[in-house]
Design a protein around this motif. Structure first.
Motif, PDB file in Angstrom:
ATOM      1  N   ASP A 176       0.691   5.618 -12.760  1.00 38.64           N
ATOM      2  CA  ASP A 176       0.167   4.812 -11.679  1.00 38.64           C
ATOM      3  C   ASP A 176      -0.134   3.418 -12.207  1.00 38.64           C
ATOM      4  OD1 ASP A 176      -2.650   5.138  -9.381  1.00 38.64           O
ATOM      5  OD2 ASP A 176      -1.011   3.706  -9.484  1.00 38.64           O
ATOM      6  N   GLU A 196       0.826  -1.213   0.000  1.00 41.02           N
ATOM      7  CA  GLU A 196       0.000   0.000   0.000  1.00 41.02           C
ATOM      8  C   GLU A 196       0.857   1.259   0.000  1.00 41.02           C
ATOM      9  OE1 GLU A 196      -0.457  -2.500   2.322  1.00 41.02           O
ATOM     10  OE2 GLU A 196      -2.157  -3.434   1.314  1.00 41.02           O
ATOM     11  N   LYS A 197       1.914   1.268   0.822  1.00 34.41           N
ATOM     12  CA  LYS A 197       2.817   2.417   0.866  1.00 34.41           C
ATOM     13  C   LYS A 197       3.548   2.575  -0.464  1.00 34.41           C
ATOM     14  CE  LYS A 197       3.571   2.355   5.826  1.00 34.41           C
ATOM     15  NZ  LYS A 197       4.511   2.118   6.901  1.00 34.41           N
ATOM     16  N   ILE A 210       2.447   1.671  -3.416  1.00 35.20           N
ATOM     17  CA  ILE A 210       1.478   2.140  -4.413  1.00 35.20           C
ATOM     18  C   ILE A 210       1.265   3.651  -4.278  1.00 35.20           C
ATOM     19  CG2 ILE A 210      -0.973   2.061  -5.048  1.00 35.20           C
ATOM     20  CD1 ILE A 210      -0.831  -0.986  -4.493  1.00 35.20           C
ATOM     21  N   GLU A 211       1.224   4.144  -3.057  1.00 40.53           N
ATOM     22  CA  GLU A 211       1.035   5.578  -2.831  1.00 40.53           C
ATOM     23  C   GLU A 211       2.123   6.411  -3.493  1.00 40.53           C
ATOM     24  OE1 GLU A 211       0.699   6.426   1.336  1.00 40.53           O
ATOM     25  OE2 GLU A 211      -0.965   5.014   1.585  1.00 40.53           O
ATOM     26  N   LEU A 212       3.330   5.879  -3.587  1.00 36.42           N
ATOM     27  CA  LEU A 212       4.448   6.623  -4.176  1.00 36.42           C
ATOM     28  C   LEU A 212       4.393   6.667  -5.701  1.00 36.42           C
ATOM     29  CD1 LEU A 212       7.440   5.536  -1.939  1.00 36.42           C
ATOM     30  CD2 LEU A 212       6.210   7.702  -1.933  1.00 36.42           C
ATOM     31  N   LYS A 213       3.552   5.855  -6.280  1.00 39.78           N
ATOM     32  CA  LYS A 213       3.383   5.810  -7.732  1.00 39.78           C
ATOM     33  C   LYS A 213       4.688   5.459  -8.458  1.00 39.78           C
ATOM     34  CE  LYS A 213      -0.634   8.646  -7.683  1.00 39.78           C
ATOM     35  NZ  LYS A 213      -1.318   9.836  -8.021  1.00 39.78           N
ATOM     36  N   SER A 217      -0.810   0.862 -10.248  1.00 33.13           N
ATOM     37  CA  SER A 217      -1.250   0.176  -9.043  1.00 33.13           C
ATOM     38  C   SER A 217      -2.537  -0.620  -9.229  1.00 33.13           C
ATOM     39  CB  SER A 217      -1.440   1.193  -7.912  1.00 33.13           C
ATOM     40  OG  SER A 217      -2.437   2.126  -8.268  1.00 33.13           O
TER      41      SER A 217
END
Length: 156
Positions: A130, A87-88, A90-93, A132
């Motif tokens: 992205d 999850e972390k 993915i947030e950073l793209k 993700s």
């Protein structure tokens, strides 16, 4: 021959990934932690980086942020390989994500996807894509017939 930097603190996993990459015609270099990974990335400017998230010295999230802020490494495709911090990541793209355990086929597809993209030479104009979506996390699941299961390859 594309050069891939593998940043992974698990020695067995790092060496296995490097060996597989070399067998598939890549030049591969490994780093045992984030600090060494940053040094190698800046010194050698690889074509792609595969990085674990949970590591000593600097974790993969910190490595990603530092390399994206450095002009020489900002546009290098970066793929996270993680079992717990997806999850972390993915947030950073980042450019890609592999959830551990993964198959060699998934890993090579993620690498091919990034290496086939046009290179961006000016980081100021870099687009952050992205990747993700669920379809990118389970490419191998959609192609069971062609999967080479290597759960131990990407296990921690």
């Amino acid at each position: 021959m594309p050069k891939i930097l593998v940043i992974e603190d698990n020695k067995f996993l790092r060496e296995t990934v490097i060996e597989l990459l070399q067998l598939h015609g890549f030049e591969a270099v490994g780093a045992e932690n984030g600090q060494v990974g940053i040094q190698l990335a800046i010194a050698q400017i690889p074509d792609l980086i595969l990085s674990d998230v949970m590591m000593p010295e600097l974790n993969g999230l910190e490595v990603f942020a530092i390399l994206r802020s450095h002009p020489a490494t900002a546009s290098i495709p970066f793929i996270f390989m993680t079992g717990s911090e997806i999850e972390k990541a993915i947030e950073l793209k980042a450019d890609g994500y592999l959830k551990k355990p993964c198959s060699a086929t998934e890993m090579f597809r993620a690498i091919a996807t990034q290496l086939e993209k046009p290179k961006i030479t000016n980081p100021k104009h870099q687009k952050v894509q992205d990747n993700s979506g669920k379809e990118n996390l389970s490419l191998g699941a959609r192609n069971q017939k062609y999967r080479l299961e290597m759960a131990s390859l990407c296990s921690q």
